[in-house]
Design a protein around this motif. Sequence first.
Motif: not given
Length: 309
Positions: A281-290
Amino acid sequence: MPPRPRLAPLVLVFLGCACVTGSGRGAEPEHAAADAPPIEHGAALPFWGTWTGPELRLSFAGPWVLVEPAQASPDAAPIELRVEVLRREGEAAFALETSVAGLAPADFLRPTDWVLLVETDALALAMGDEALQSYAAAGDAAARAPALVGPSLLHELPLPEELPFAELTACLELAATTCAALEGPAPAPRAAGCREAMWSRCAGHGLDPHAGSSVGGDLLALGLAHTGLRYAAGLERHGPSEGPARAAIDALVSRASARATRACAEVRARVPDGELDDADDPERAAKQARLRALTQVEAARSQLGSSAD
């Protein structure tokens, strides 16, 4: 960034800059929830208090001044500026410099250099090249209780070197509405330092590498909730311990906690089960940050009520 707000007439007094340049400021790492920020602003100055002039009402408290129209209007929320004393002559005369958070000139609002003379039950104040105007001590029925003086949170987060004017003013409006909700309606006191803290959180949001992701809005909402909890923790631990001010602090702490609870619940409702299962998922890091931001807010909220122990 939040959308540009419908600006109040007060903000439209001086327009004309497309971009605001500041010095930029690094930040310490995010603080632990239990580490309530100190309130250290030195001795009170003679002009602290609320004063009403022909056009404006000015509330000086700590290193800040809240600027709002003399006649309250639903469309005009207070703007908080930082005040630096450049020169003084005893207890009677002061040369001041105002800015947004000490970083950006506030010349879009009013001239930034103020000359202030302390008189009996009044101030004589000139902004820039304007003539001196008299500001009387506010004593009308609409006046609020004396402002709560909270902590400065500027050094807790990085801020950009430059901020487009639309974003600067949008963050001022967001800070004003967020802090008004924490303060409650009159006669509850204003919370000095709250708007600057919320403005810095909003202004620094663009530096977050995930600000432009699909969860960027959630990160900003959680960031504002965390800043509200940090501000409340400082007041809870270091503010007045009794009297009307303590009652006002307790009410603000309760509102900050409730707002953080709602923000976390709203964000968690948008987090699907197993959202981190897809390693591609290209937004996996952003979701982890959330998820990290959620944990941080919940930890800070759990510390309210225990910071005075």
